[in-house]
Design an enzyme around this catalytic site. Structure first.
Site, short mmCIF file in Angstrom:
data_model
loop_
_atom_site.label_atom_id
_atom_site.label_comp_id
_atom_site.label_asym_id
_atom_site.label_seq_id
_atom_site.Cartn_x
_atom_site.Cartn_y
_atom_site.Cartn_z
N GLU A 62 36.75 98.48 19.46
CA GLU A 62 37.47 98.47 20.73
C GLU A 62 38.88 97.93 20.51
OE1 GLU A 62 35.41 96.22 23.76
OE2 GLU A 62 36.80 96.91 25.32
N ASN A 209 32.01 103.32 30.78
CA ASN A 209 31.39 102.20 30.09
C ASN A 209 31.14 101.08 31.09
OD1 ASN A 209 30.97 100.27 27.62
ND2 ASN A 209 32.51 99.25 28.88
N GLU A 210 29.95 100.52 31.05
CA GLU A 210 29.60 99.38 31.93
C GLU A 210 30.20 99.58 33.33
OE1 GLU A 210 30.13 95.50 30.10
OE2 GLU A 210 28.65 96.00 28.56
N TYR A 276 23.42 91.87 24.47
CA TYR A 276 23.99 90.78 23.66
C TYR A 276 23.06 89.58 23.71
CZ TYR A 276 28.40 93.37 23.47
OH TYR A 276 29.36 94.31 23.21
N GLU A 335 26.10 99.01 22.46
CA GLU A 335 26.70 97.68 22.20
C GLU A 335 25.55 96.70 22.06
OE1 GLU A 335 29.83 96.24 24.79
OE2 GLU A 335 30.61 98.26 25.06
N GLN A 384 31.29 93.98 16.99
CA GLN A 384 32.12 95.12 16.73
C GLN A 384 32.50 95.12 15.25
OE1 GLN A 384 35.40 95.61 19.44
NE2 GLN A 384 34.15 95.23 21.25
O1 AHR Z 1 32.13 94.11 23.22
C1 AHR Z 1 32.84 93.35 24.14
C2 AHR Z 1 32.62 93.82 25.57
O2 AHR Z 1 31.30 93.59 25.93
C3 AHR Z 1 32.83 95.27 25.84
O3 AHR Z 1 34.15 95.60 26.06
C4 AHR Z 1 32.04 95.49 27.08
O4 AHR Z 1 31.56 96.81 27.19
C5 AHR Z 1 30.93 94.46 26.98
O5 AHR Z 1 30.80 93.74 28.14
#
Ligand code: AHR
Length: 531
Positions: A62, A209-210, A276, A335, A384
């Protein structure tokens, strides 16, 4: 991998006696050489049906902090060795992990990115504010041509994330035409004018995205309506075939995925999932905990949180099955990874974090889970690639190091496109306080040459784990292995000491007939090859 359960029908090729011994041993306490109870498993080497897509080992870059700028892009005039502005050392390192696909340009950045600002002569490109990530000026020096060049240098496929949150349908349509159309149109000719005669292949295209959050704060109903409209204009040109990816949930949001599955159905080729994980901190700013300064409570918390990927995949897949019983739509975990507090002294909003043996074990578990659910998980992209979150690569100007997580990806390349082998596992618990998690985590596959690979994680940071593994349907003749482990939980690589955590040859195994026994060191990732 099924924990603490065995199939009711014994497999034909394992003898009755062996099964009886195996089950009895599983039911009574049987200490091994380490004094710990032996963990037991069966690998059904003749029951593999599903292919583990290499795209499960995908990556994500990103416009965030130093992921793209410095991590990949240094510019043609840089003293750092580069090819057309892209640094050579990073490309060489990523080739070692056979990077199969790269997602770009975001993340949250994708829904404020206007691709036309990133083409043409670099000195004429307009600047924008990167509002999500540090309020820094985005020069647009790295745009579509630079990204596609990067993919070609890496030998990987491109996964573009389009802008729904703040972009127009026309803008998205134009981008696809610009990149992939071979005929005589304004967009295709603009691409030619900017130096690229032939169109590129773009296999994966994300429509937003999101969009439940940074991508527009929409309800699933609103997004489904927009998705259906935008995706209409994401077309296949000149033989290019696009897998359209709809925005799915962030961790647990079953209403979101159910609504999208219901209202979009066959207009998508895949739906995303983001997940995450952290330790015992909270998601608040500077409350997630340090990447390198932690104790066993934090280690245990990460192991426990990482294992949530199993029920999360199972539950999301169950919803997908309701609407797509033919298993046509892929689940892209595009992600995932650990998220810690930014390293002290680094730029706020840049999400720069170190990476320890704890991240490596967490990574091994995630990848084992994706392998296991590979009938539906067709892609995953760790967040990332460089200098951001659970990175493969850290750079400091001209210096570059690889992280423990990089090594796990390298060790697991053996699973790319191999056939997943079902595993029954009876693992002891790694206990912490009144809590516990299975100490051993595993997945297995068979590659085209017939070699079986088993990837183990020992989640216990204190004790080795003995494993007895029955190979149903195979009698291999030789075993070799590699291990990633360290003396302490917090071990990590630095620019001063770049090889503190690196793979080593592993010999602690024994093969007798179709029974393999091995002792996994504490806090380790082990990959065995059986021929
Ligand atoms: O990876 C960091 C961020 O986490 C990304 O931009 C977003 O899609 C997610 O919330």
């Amino acid at each position: 991998m099924r924990h603490k359960e065995f199939r009711t029908k014994p497999p034909e090729k394992v003898t009755f006696i062996f099964i009886v011994i195996f089950i009895v041993c599983g039911l009574v306490y049987t200490p091994g050489a380490t004094g710990q109870e032996v963990n037991r498993m069966i690998i059904h080497t003749d029951k593999g049906k599903e292919q583990i897509s290499r795209h499960i080992y995908g990556h994500f870059a990103e416009h965030l902090g130093r992921c793209v700028y410095e991590g990949f892009w240094v510019g043609e005039d840089s003293s750092i060795p580069n090819t057309r502005g892209i640094r050579n050392d990073v490309v060489e390192a990523l080739k070692k992990i056979k990077i199969p696909v790269l997602r770009w340009p975001g993340g949250c950045f994708a829904d404020e990115y206007h691709w036309k600002e990133g083409i043409g002569p670099r000195d004429k490109r307009s600047k924008m504010l990167n509002t999500h990530w540090g309020m820094v000026t985005e020069t647009n020096a790295f745009g579509t041509h630079e990204f596609m060049d990067l993919c070609e240098q890496l030998g990987c496929e491109a996964y573009i994330a389009g802008n729904v949150g703040s972009g127009t349908v026309e803008e998205m349509q134009d981008w696809v035409e610009y990149m992939t159309f071979d005929g005589d149109t304004e967009m295709a000719n603009l691409r030619r004018k900017n130096g690229r005669e032939k169109p590129w292949q773009v296999r994966f295209f994300g429509v937003g995205n999101e969009n439940w959050g940074c991508g527009g704060n929409m309800t699933p109903e609103e997004y489904a309506g927009l998705y259906n409209r935008y995706q209409t204009y994401v077309r296949n040109y000149s033989g290019n075939e696009i897998v359209k990816v709809a925005c799915g949930p962030g961790s647990v949001n079953f209403h979101w995925i159910e609504t999208i599955m219901d209202k979009v159905r066959n207009r998508m080729g895949a739906i995303s999932l983001h997940h995450y994980v952290r330790g015992s901190g909270t998601w608040g700013h500077n409350q997630k905990g340090s990447a390198t300064k932690f104790n066993e409570k934090d280690w245990f918390a990460l192991m426990k949180n990482t294992l949530t990927i199993y029920p999360l995949l199972k539950d999301n897949i169950a919803i997908m099955d309701k609407y797509d019983s033919g298993n046509r739509i892929g689940l892209f975990v595009d992600e995932w990874g650990t998220w810690w507090d930014e390293e002290p002294g680094t730029t706020p909003g840049f999400l720069y974090q170190q990476n320890t043996m704890r991240d490596a074990v967490s990574c091994g578990i995630f990848l084992n889970a994706f392998n296991e659910y590979c009938h539906r998980v067709k892609m995953a992209n760790i967040a990332q690639t460089n200098n951001v979150l659970q990175a493969m690569i850290l750079t400091e100007g001209e210096k570059m190091i690889v992280t423990p997580t990089f090594h796990v990806f390298e060790m697991y390349t053996v699973h790319h496109d191999a056939t997943m082998l079902p595993v029954d596992l009876q693992s002891n618990d790694y206990k912490y306080g009144n809590d516990g998690v299975p100490a051993v985590n595993v997945s297995a596959s068979k590659d085209k040459s017939g070699t079986i690979h088993i990837s183990f994680c020992n989640l216990n940071p204190n004790d080795a784990a003995e494993v007895s593994c029955a190979l149903e349907g195979a009698e291999p003749e030789s075993v070799s292995g590699r291990v990633l482990t360290a003396d302490v939980m917090t071990a990590h690589n630095t620019f001063e000491n770049p090889e503190v955590v690196k793979p080593a040859t592993f010999n602690d195994f024994k093969l007798e007939g179709n029974v393999l026994t091995t002792t996994l060191p504490s806090k380790s990732v082990v990959v065995l090859a059986l021929k």
